[in-house]
Every structure is written in structure tokens, then in C-alpha cells.
Design a protein around this motif. Structure first.
Motif, PDB file in Angstrom:
ATOM      1  N   GLU A   1       0.832  -1.198   0.000  1.00 18.51           N
ATOM      2  CA  GLU A   1       0.000   0.000   0.000  1.00 18.51           C
ATOM      3  C   GLU A   1       0.871   1.255   0.000  1.00 18.51           C
ATOM      4  O   GLU A   1       1.947   1.291   0.592  1.00 18.51           O
ATOM      5  CB  GLU A   1      -0.940   0.004   1.213  1.00 18.51           C
ATOM      6  CG  GLU A   1      -1.961  -1.116   1.167  1.00 18.51           C
ATOM      7  CD  GLU A   1      -2.961  -1.033   2.319  1.00 18.51           C
ATOM      8  OE1 GLU A   1      -3.189   0.084   2.821  1.00 18.51           O
ATOM      9  OE2 GLU A   1      -3.501  -2.087   2.697  1.00 18.51           O
ATOM     10  N   ARG A   2       0.388   2.291  -0.660  1.00 19.52           N
ATOM     11  CA  ARG A   2       1.125   3.538  -0.756  1.00 19.52           C
ATOM     12  C   ARG A   2       0.885   4.407   0.476  1.00 19.52           C
ATOM     13  O   ARG A   2      -0.223   4.487   0.984  1.00 19.52           O
ATOM     14  CB  ARG A   2       0.700   4.323  -1.994  1.00 19.52           C
ATOM     15  CG  ARG A   2       0.989   3.630  -3.307  1.00 19.52           C
ATOM     16  CD  ARG A   2       0.412   4.432  -4.465  1.00 19.52           C
ATOM     17  NE  ARG A   2       0.998   5.760  -4.496  1.00 19.52           N
ATOM     18  CZ  ARG A   2       0.340   6.861  -4.860  1.00 19.52           C
ATOM     19  NH1 ARG A   2      -0.941   6.790  -5.197  1.00 19.52           N
ATOM     20  NH2 ARG A   2       0.953   8.033  -4.879  1.00 19.52           N
ATOM     21  N   ALA A   3       1.965   5.061   0.931  1.00 22.84           N
ATOM     22  CA  ALA A   3       1.867   6.014   2.035  1.00 22.84           C
ATOM     23  C   ALA A   3       2.849   7.155   1.768  1.00 22.84           C
ATOM     24  O   ALA A   3       3.864   7.283   2.447  1.00 22.84           O
ATOM     25  CB  ALA A   3       2.169   5.330   3.369  1.00 22.84           C
ATOM     26  N   PRO A   4       2.547   8.005   0.766  1.00 25.60           N
ATOM     27  CA  PRO A   4       3.503   9.046   0.374  1.00 25.60           C
ATOM     28  C   PRO A   4       3.374  10.337   1.173  1.00 25.60           C
ATOM     29  O   PRO A   4       3.805  11.393   0.720  1.00 25.60           O
ATOM     30  CB  PRO A   4       3.130   9.283  -1.095  1.00 25.60           C
ATOM     31  CG  PRO A   4       1.648   9.084  -1.118  1.00 25.60           C
ATOM     32  CD  PRO A   4       1.385   7.975  -0.113  1.00 25.60           C
ATOM     33  N   HIS A   5       2.796  10.270   2.370  1.00 30.79           N
ATOM     34  CA  HIS A   5       2.535  11.470   3.162  1.00 30.79           C
ATOM     35  C   HIS A   5       3.826  12.211   3.510  1.00 30.79           C
ATOM     36  O   HIS A   5       3.955  13.421   3.279  1.00 30.79           O
ATOM     37  CB  HIS A   5       1.789  11.095   4.443  1.00 30.79           C
ATOM     38  CG  HIS A   5       0.609  10.204   4.230  1.00 30.79           C
ATOM     39  ND1 HIS A   5       0.744   8.875   3.856  1.00 30.79           N
ATOM     40  CD2 HIS A   5      -0.726  10.438   4.336  1.00 30.79           C
ATOM     41  CE1 HIS A   5      -0.458   8.339   3.734  1.00 30.79           C
ATOM     42  NE2 HIS A   5      -1.367   9.261   4.012  1.00 30.79           N
ATOM     43  N   LYS A   6       4.795  11.490   4.075  1.00 30.77           N
ATOM     44  CA  LYS A   6       6.061  12.126   4.446  1.00 30.77           C
ATOM     45  C   LYS A   6       6.835  12.622   3.224  1.00 30.77           C
ATOM     46  O   LYS A   6       7.347  13.747   3.234  1.00 30.77           O
ATOM     47  CB  LYS A   6       6.915  11.163   5.272  1.00 30.77           C
ATOM     48  CG  LYS A   6       6.419  10.923   6.693  1.00 30.77           C
ATOM     49  CD  LYS A   6       7.378   9.993   7.431  1.00 30.77           C
ATOM     50  CE  LYS A   6       6.975   9.785   8.875  1.00 30.77           C
ATOM     51  NZ  LYS A   6       7.921   8.908   9.595  1.00 30.77           N
ATOM     52  N   PRO A   7       6.963  11.810   2.155  1.00 29.95           N
ATOM     53  CA  PRO A   7       7.662  12.321   0.980  1.00 29.95           C
ATOM     54  C   PRO A   7       7.047  13.598   0.413  1.00 29.95           C
ATOM     55  O   PRO A   7       7.763  14.514   0.009  1.00 29.95           O
ATOM     56  CB  PRO A   7       7.562  11.156  -0.017  1.00 29.95           C
ATOM     57  CG  PRO A   7       7.469   9.945   0.841  1.00 29.95           C
ATOM     58  CD  PRO A   7       6.655  10.365   2.028  1.00 29.95           C
ATOM     59  N   LEU A   8       5.718  13.674   0.393  1.00 34.59           N
ATOM     60  CA  LEU A   8       5.071  14.875  -0.134  1.00 34.59           C
ATOM     61  C   LEU A   8       5.341  16.087   0.757  1.00 34.59           C
ATOM     62  O   LEU A   8       5.597  17.192   0.250  1.00 34.59           O
ATOM     63  CB  LEU A   8       3.562  14.643  -0.271  1.00 34.59           C
ATOM     64  CG  LEU A   8       3.125  13.842  -1.499  1.00 34.59           C
ATOM     65  CD1 LEU A   8       1.652  13.498  -1.426  1.00 34.59           C
ATOM     66  CD2 LEU A   8       3.419  14.619  -2.796  1.00 34.59           C
TER      67      LEU A   8
END
Length: 319
Positions: free
Chosen positions: A18-25
Motif C-alpha cells: 500500500e502507498r503512504a507518500p505522506h512524508k515524501p510529499l
């Protein structure tokens, strides 16, 4: 301190791809604000709307909150938060972040490193984009976030990766006989195809292999829409079109909404079609919302004809 390694190993919630791009964004957003003003501070209440829009556009389909990365990014050593009560984050509750006038910015050591070595900002950006997003979105994301990078800084992958991409492109375009699997476009200049690309169904950054059964030959328009979650591939290898897509022009209807329910074009006989596991990943992690009814169904029948339209796999979140 190796800032590139730290950027590449942000602690993220992971489960089954599953994707969790919160920190990268958030980190990309913070880098853009540092580029604009190295001394700027980011009040949560001021940036909440920007982060929410970025998560909605480039994050997974499920609902999320910018409060999560604003608080949790502090654990990675690249971000700090303080409130009107002093240093330290009050937690990931939106109400508390607003009430305490929480402010975040890049960690002091990272700010100092970026001042000493300006090119580090571009290298960190490349790492974040390559690890969390497909190449088709890199330039657009830099523009949306406000990052101004030199053309060579926008995400050129390492040599081995380029070779893998070239090999996959040749295999996929051949498998689909040099035509877009969604619309059939097959343009050429002389003998060279133009505007055709090999799209990963399950993104390489999330374990997607450079295999034909994880690829589609798509025109540039449909590749971008596929990676943005406007289009997908459902059961029976039929095209999914998100109900979230809005386009009233004849061109939008012809090139997007009219695709709903059509079977993919290709691959040629003897070639493996897109694997179910890769289709399911894209549907749950990239495709936005529920699919539209088949475009060729009469309007009066569309609501009651769900058995004839492509279905999202059971248990797949639809955002």
C-alpha cells in the motif's frame, strides 16, 4: 550525515504494497519552500490546505490528513516542529496542531547542509520522486509543489534502471503491436513510434517488475491519466474510468469517458496479459473512486446493469 540515505529511508507505514507518500510529499513541499526562502517557517494552519490538495492529487485513494506527516516526519531527523509552548510537536491531532500554532521546518542540520551544498536539494528531490512516484508525474509534481529544478535534476534514473526501462519498453510495445491498449493510437514518424510509452501497472517504486504482464503500451495522454488514477483496468481486462473525472468537451468524452467498459486492445496472441495481482494493486492504490458504468450502456439501464461493467476487486478501497 548522509542526507540522501536518510531521505531514501523515511519511516513509512507499509502493508501489502500500500502507498503512504505522506512524508515524501511534505518533505518535497518543505524543500520547495526552503528554495523560495531559506528562513521560512511553515505554520500548520497556513500549509494545511496545500498539503491536503497534494495528498488528494498524488496520494492513495483513501482519505488522509496532512496532520499525520506534519507530526510524524520529526522522527526521521529531517523536520522539526514547535508550538507557542516551545519545541516539540503536540501530536497528530488536527485541532491541537491548529490551536497550538504549530510551526514546522527542515531540521537545522539539513538547512545548513543545503546552504553549503545547493545541489543537495535537487538530489534529495530525485530520491523522493524516484522512490515514491512514476516518472510520468515527476515534472508535473515539481510544478505543482513549486520546485524549480534544472532539467537534469528532475529525476534521471541510474544507468541500470535506464537499461531496464529500455528493455521493458521494447518488449511491451512489441507485445501490443505498437498501439495504445486503450485507444488504438499507433502514430509513427518514419519507422519510429511517436507518443507511445510503456506504462508500469504496479509502479516500479512499489515492487512492480519490468515484465510484460506488468506493462501496457499507452499513448502519452492515457499513460498520464492511468498514472493519475483516472483510468484503470478491471475484471475481464476492461477499462475503468473514474467517476471523479469531469470532462464536458467532445474530446474529453471521446478520449476518456467513452472508454468505460471497453476491452483492452492487445496484447497479441501468446503474450501474457496484465497479471491480476498488478491490476488489483493499481485499482486499490492508484485508481480514484468508483468506476463509471460501461459507456455503451443506455443511460436508463446503466444503474441496473452493474453485472455488465468492470468491477473493483472485492475488498478494494475506492476512496
Amino acid at each position: 550525515m548522509d542526507w540522501l540515505e536518510r531521505t531514501a529511508t523515511l519511516r513509512q507505514w507499509t502493508k501489502g504494497g500500500e502507498r503512504a507518500p505522506h512524508k515524501p510529499l511534505l518533505l518535497l513541499y518543505a524543500l520547495s519552500r526552503f528554495q523560495e526562502d531559506a528562513d521560512s517557517e511553515l505554520f500548520y494552519s497556513a500549509v494545511e490546505g496545500d498539503l491536503k490538495r497534494l495528498l488528494a492529487e498524488y496520494g492513495p485513494p483513501n482519505k488522509t490528513t496532512p496532520a499525520y506527516p506534519f507530526h510524524h516526519l520529526t522522527s526521521d531527523g529531517v523536520w522539526e516542529v514547535r508550538t507557542d509552548r516551545g519545541p516539540g510537536s503536540p501530536g497528530s491531532a488536527v485541532r491541537e496542531l491548529r490551536a497550538s500554532r504549530a510551526v514546522g521546518r527542515l531540521a537545522p542540520e539539513l538547512r545548513a547542509a543545503l546552504r553549503r551544498e545547493p545541489a543537495l536539494l535537487g538530489r534529495m528531490t530525485r530520491v523522493l520522486l524516484d522512490q515514491h512516484f512514476p516518472p510520468s508525474l515527476h515534472g508535473e509534481m515539481c510544478e505543482a509543489i513549486g520546485l524549480e529544478l534544472e532539467p537534469t535534476e528532475t529525476g534521471r534514473p541510474p544507468s541500470a534502471r535506464r537499461q531496464g526501462n529500455r528493455r521493458m519498453r521494447e518488449l511491451v510495445l512489441t507485445a501490443y503491436e505498437y498501439q495504445c491498449a486503450f485507444c488504438g493510437y499507433d502514430g509513427r514518424i518514419g519507422a519510429a513510434p511517436v507518443g507511445l510509452e510503456a506504462a508500469h501497472v504496479r509502479w516500479w517504486a512499489f515492487g512492480g517488475p519490468d515484465d510484460v504482464d506488468n506493462g501496457l503500451c499507452l499513448c502519452a495522454l492515457h499513460h498520464k491519466l492511468f498514472d493519475k488514477g483516472v483510468l484503470g483496468v478491471g475484471d475481464g481486462h476492461r477499462i475503468l474510468v473514474s467517476q471523479h473525472f469531469v470532462g464536458r468537451s467532445p474530446a474529453a468524452r471521446e478520449h476518456v469517458t467513452a472508454l468505460a467498459g471497453r476491452r483492452l486492445i492487445g496484447p497479441q496472441p501468446g503474450v501474457r496479459p496484465v497479471a491480476t495481482r498488478h491490476r488489483s494493486w493499481h485499482t486499490s492504490q492508484v485508481f480514484h473512486g468508483a468506476p463509471r458504468p460501461d459507456a455503451d450502456l443506455p443511460r436508463s439501464r446503466s444503474r441496473g446493469a452493474s453485472r455488465n461493467r468492470p468491477q473493483v476487486s472485492p475488498g478494494t478501497p475506492t476512496g
